[in-house]
Design an enzyme around this catalytic site. Sequence first.
Site, short mmCIF file in Angstrom:
data_model
loop_
_atom_site.label_atom_id
_atom_site.label_comp_id
_atom_site.label_asym_id
_atom_site.label_seq_id
_atom_site.Cartn_x
_atom_site.Cartn_y
_atom_site.Cartn_z
N THR A 8 42.96 -23.47 -16.18
CA THR A 8 43.24 -23.94 -15.08
C THR A 8 44.26 -22.88 -14.26
O THR A 8 45.10 -22.35 -14.83
CB THR A 8 43.86 -25.28 -15.08
OG1 THR A 8 42.99 -26.21 -15.44
CG2 THR A 8 44.21 -25.86 -13.52
N VAL A 30 35.28 -34.95 -15.68
CA VAL A 30 36.25 -34.54 -14.61
C VAL A 30 37.79 -34.76 -15.31
O VAL A 30 38.13 -35.91 -15.74
CB VAL A 30 36.15 -35.45 -13.27
CG1 VAL A 30 37.22 -34.85 -12.56
CG2 VAL A 30 34.81 -35.07 -12.78
N GLY A 31 38.45 -33.56 -15.22
CA GLY A 31 40.16 -33.71 -15.82
C GLY A 31 40.84 -33.90 -14.76
O GLY A 31 40.65 -34.71 -13.66
N THR A 80 48.57 -27.54 -16.06
CA THR A 80 47.40 -27.08 -16.66
C THR A 80 47.44 -27.79 -18.03
O THR A 80 48.52 -27.56 -18.64
CB THR A 80 47.27 -25.75 -16.75
OG1 THR A 80 46.26 -25.19 -17.68
CG2 THR A 80 48.67 -24.93 -17.04
N GLY A 128 43.44 -32.44 -20.08
CA GLY A 128 43.38 -33.44 -18.87
C GLY A 128 43.56 -34.71 -19.12
O GLY A 128 44.17 -35.46 -18.24
#
Length: 345
Positions: free
Chosen positions: A210, A239-240, A262, A265
């Site tokens: 990320t 989805v994180g 980051t 997640g």
Amino acid sequence: MAQTPAQTQPRTPAPTTTDAPRWSLAIHGGAGVIERAGLTPEQDGAYRASLNRALAAGAAVLESGGAALDAVQAAVQVMEDDPLFNAGRGAVFTAAGRNELDAAVMNGPDLTAGAVAGLTTTRHPIAAARAVMEQSPHVMLIGPGADAFAAQAGLEQVDPAFFFTERRWRGLIKALTEAGLPLPERPAAAPAPGAQAAVAPPLNEKKFGTVGAVALDSQGRLAAATSTGGMTAKRWGRVGDVPVIDAGTYASNRDGCAVSATGSGEYFIRSTVARDICRRTADGATVQTAAEAEIADVGSIGGDGGVIVMGLTGTPAFAMNTSGMYRGAVSSAAPAHVAIYADEP
């Protein structure tokens, strides 16, 4: 997860002056197992050069009196266009062989925010997140609808093959093979195997790529922005934390902090990492203390990763429980400084 002394030491680059900065910017390009033995000198240098380019883009906005929101977007877009990072053009692949992109942005003075998830055709996901914030009544859009909205907002659209990198494709094939999962067909519009030549870390590098930025501008406004390609071989529309406001991204002038995270997640979502850091600063903690305490809490439930935090004094904080995090900072009072490994100042 127990913290070692090396994992909790301060991560803030040493300023060259005691004067409070008029503006300040910090960035990250992902945290994880990033060790000196795993990067060649050329790879190390390539990452540092890219981090400096992102810092320069954001600093140019702030030095001219621009808004923190514009600065974090400018810095993140540079990293979205760089195949070294797991965001935009360097994004990892899903198990189906697609690049699905997530991003979020938040403006500290008024707590407005925008997020997108599962983009496949919008060149700069961070620009789409900002458009959601400024041009829609919503906070988060996902999938084809998010791309359609971005196109309607006038944002650049590209063929999905634009995001293809050989390095990430090989990483997908390796991950799926090890997991015993079926392999997808190579995208028809992808370049021929071996056509791309780029400096890149080994494929077995475990990191959370990320990218993100936090900033304070000369008007005292805070902002945060984060963008990612997610996890290699992710399935079922995963989805994180990045587009989840409060988890991977948060900014509040009222609380006195801006955060971009980051890491793993699922753990960052469960811990509401970004919002919790700002709660700690609102309660009187320094940004560094708040960042380190929150990462320790994430580690205690099994999560790995890092955060960057900006406070109203313009002093950035970096905290991680991994062996490295691509990161950097610059301000009106200190020159650009970048670092990769956990033991770097």
